[in-house]
Design a protein around this motif. Structure first.
Motif, short mmCIF file in Angstrom:
data_model
loop_
_atom_site.label_atom_id
_atom_site.label_comp_id
_atom_site.label_asym_id
_atom_site.label_seq_id
_atom_site.Cartn_x
_atom_site.Cartn_y
_atom_site.Cartn_z
N ALA A 16 5.42 -4.11 17.37
CA ALA A 16 4.44 -4.94 16.90
C ALA A 16 2.95 -4.29 16.91
CB ALA A 16 4.04 -6.22 17.46
N HIS A 17 2.60 -3.59 18.00
CA HIS A 17 1.35 -2.95 18.25
C HIS A 17 1.46 -1.56 17.31
CE1 HIS A 17 0.97 -5.44 21.86
NE2 HIS A 17 -0.34 -5.63 21.17
N GLU A 18 2.47 -0.84 17.20
CA GLU A 18 2.49 0.35 16.47
C GLU A 18 2.14 0.01 15.22
OE1 GLU A 18 6.11 2.73 18.81
OE2 GLU A 18 6.66 1.65 16.89
N TYR A 19 2.73 -1.14 14.72
CA TYR A 19 2.33 -1.62 13.10
C TYR A 19 0.95 -1.88 13.06
CZ TYR A 19 1.85 -4.11 8.98
OH TYR A 19 1.29 -4.48 7.61
N SER B 297 5.74 -4.59 7.09
CA SER B 297 6.89 -3.77 7.29
C SER B 297 6.39 -2.42 6.50
CB SER B 297 7.83 -4.27 6.40
OG SER B 297 7.82 -4.21 4.98
N VAL B 298 7.08 -1.40 7.09
CA VAL B 298 6.77 -0.04 6.55
C VAL B 298 8.10 0.95 6.11
CG1 VAL B 298 5.96 2.22 7.28
CG2 VAL B 298 5.02 0.28 8.42
N SER B 299 8.05 1.67 5.15
CA SER B 299 9.13 2.43 4.86
C SER B 299 8.63 3.84 4.41
CB SER B 299 9.91 1.84 3.48
OG SER B 299 8.96 1.86 2.46
N LEU B 300 9.69 4.86 4.57
CA LEU B 300 9.28 6.06 4.38
C LEU B 300 10.45 6.69 3.57
CD1 LEU B 300 7.96 8.76 5.06
CD2 LEU B 300 9.65 9.17 6.96
N ASN B 301 10.03 7.02 2.21
CA ASN B 301 10.98 7.43 1.19
C ASN B 301 12.08 6.57 0.92
OD1 ASN B 301 9.86 10.23 0.82
ND2 ASN B 301 10.92 10.75 2.81
N GLY B 302 11.37 5.21 1.25
CA GLY B 302 12.23 3.93 0.90
C GLY B 302 13.16 3.52 1.63
N GLN B 303 13.12 4.13 3.08
CA GLN B 303 13.84 3.60 4.13
C GLN B 303 12.91 2.96 4.96
OE1 GLN B 303 17.49 4.07 4.02
NE2 GLN B 303 16.97 4.80 2.04
N LEU C 195 0.94 -1.16 0.00
CA LEU C 195 -0.05 -0.08 -0.06
C LEU C 195 0.97 1.39 0.07
CD1 LEU C 195 -2.47 -1.05 2.83
CD2 LEU C 195 -2.74 -1.55 0.26
N GLN C 196 0.85 1.98 -1.05
CA GLN C 196 1.60 3.39 -1.09
C GLN C 196 0.91 4.56 -0.70
OE1 GLN C 196 4.99 2.68 -2.20
NE2 GLN C 196 5.15 5.02 -1.43
N PHE C 197 1.34 5.30 -0.08
CA PHE C 197 0.74 6.37 0.37
C PHE C 197 1.62 7.68 0.44
CE2 PHE C 197 -1.67 3.46 2.56
CZ PHE C 197 -2.93 3.61 2.48
N GLY C 198 1.92 8.08 -0.70
CA GLY C 198 3.02 9.08 -1.24
C GLY C 198 4.33 8.54 -0.60
N PRO C 199 5.13 9.21 0.39
CA PRO C 199 6.34 8.57 0.80
C PRO C 199 6.50 7.47 1.56
CG PRO C 199 6.09 10.59 1.91
CD PRO C 199 4.66 10.49 0.95
N VAL C 200 5.08 6.82 2.13
CA VAL C 200 4.90 5.79 3.04
C VAL C 200 4.26 4.75 2.42
CG1 VAL C 200 3.59 5.28 5.16
CG2 VAL C 200 4.33 7.55 4.75
N GLU C 201 5.23 3.76 2.56
CA GLU C 201 4.44 2.42 2.04
C GLU C 201 4.52 1.37 3.02
OE1 GLU C 201 6.06 0.20 -1.93
OE2 GLU C 201 7.32 -0.67 -0.32
N LEU C 202 3.38 0.70 2.78
CA LEU C 202 3.08 -0.54 3.89
C LEU C 202 2.99 -1.90 3.10
CD1 LEU C 202 1.59 2.02 5.40
CD2 LEU C 202 0.57 -0.02 6.56
N ASP C 203 3.94 -2.86 3.60
CA ASP C 203 3.93 -4.22 2.94
C ASP C 203 3.35 -4.84 3.87
OD1 ASP C 203 4.35 -6.79 1.92
OD2 ASP C 203 6.33 -6.22 1.27
N THR C 204 1.81 -5.43 3.78
CA THR C 204 1.04 -6.18 4.63
C THR C 204 1.36 -7.47 4.56
OG1 THR C 204 -0.74 -6.57 2.97
CG2 THR C 204 -0.95 -4.40 4.50
#
Length: 226
Positions: free
Chosen positions: A152-155, A140-146, A127-136
């Motif tokens: 676990a609970h934050e995710y 995992s989560v990335s911001l601008n590719g990083q 799921l891509q939201f601008g610079p934020v990507e979630l891989d369900t």
């Protein structure tokens, strides 16, 4: 995400609980049909896994009863019955998918992820939201590719908000969907998770990905990329 498991075989139920919780889901379980039907009718689950051959009330009766009552969460059938007629009947009553016993746990988890994405209107695991990507799939989560390191609970909080982007989600709803039914969660804990997510996803204060609506809850406001 919160899942209801209705399975009367003790050993299999224990295996499923361990696998689902190990995959990051909050899970409530019932070993009898009437209890499962009641839980599914009263608690806001995201998905249910239901055996067909249950004592007290069959899986088919449970599914039919839920759908007649307007319960809309996805239902995955587990069945030892290999006849195509049983599968057709279950799907006809409103189930969304089925697995025939014995099955591989990896397949069950993959089907659950697919059903949850479909229910949220998402076809792909990323799921891509601008610079934020979630891989369900990888959770995992990335911001601008990083990579962004989340607990676990934050995710869980971020995934639920992102899958319901644009919707107002109350603290109570968030707590109910990330914790098991018997977990006593102080709503202030949710505030802590939200504050941490804001710092990790928006370190420069330029995105404002999560909006607070006083007295109502939170809303993930980043637009999803096409």
């Amino acid at each position: 995400m919160r899942i209801l498991l209705v399975e009367d075989e003790d050993e299999l139920r224990a295996q499923l609980l361990a696998a689902l919780r190990g995959a990051g889901y909050a899970v409530d379980a019932a070993a009898e049909g009437k209890e499962g039907f009641f839980l599914g009718s009263e608690v806001p689950f995201d998905l249910a896994v239901v055996d067909l051959g249950l004592p007290g009330m069959s899986g088919l009766e449970i599914i039919g009863g839920w759908r007649e009552a307007g319960v809309a969460f996805p239902v995955l059938i587990l069945t030892a019955r290999g006849r195509w007629q049983d599968k057709v009947e279950g799907l006809g009553l409103g189930a969304d998918d089925y697995l025939v016993k014995p099955f591989h746990m990896e397949e069950l988890l993959a089907r659950i992820k697919a059903l949850l994405r479909r229910a949220a209107g998402r076809a792909r695991p990323r799921l891509q939201f601008g610079p934020v990507e979630l891989d369900t799939a990888a959770q995992s989560v990335s911001l601008n590719g990083q990579a962004v390191e989340l607990t676990a609970h934050e995710y869980k909080v971020l995934e639920y908000l992102a899958l319901h982007a644009g919707e107002v989600i109350s603290k109570t709803d968030l707590a109910e969907h990330i914790y098991d039914q018997d977990f006593d969660c102080d709503s202030n804990v949710i505030e802590v998770f939200i504050a941490r997510l804001r710092k990790k996803l928006d370190p420069e204060g330029s995105l404002s990905p999560i909006e607070t609506l006083r007295g109502r809850g939170y809303r993930f406001i980043l637009a999803k990329d096409a």
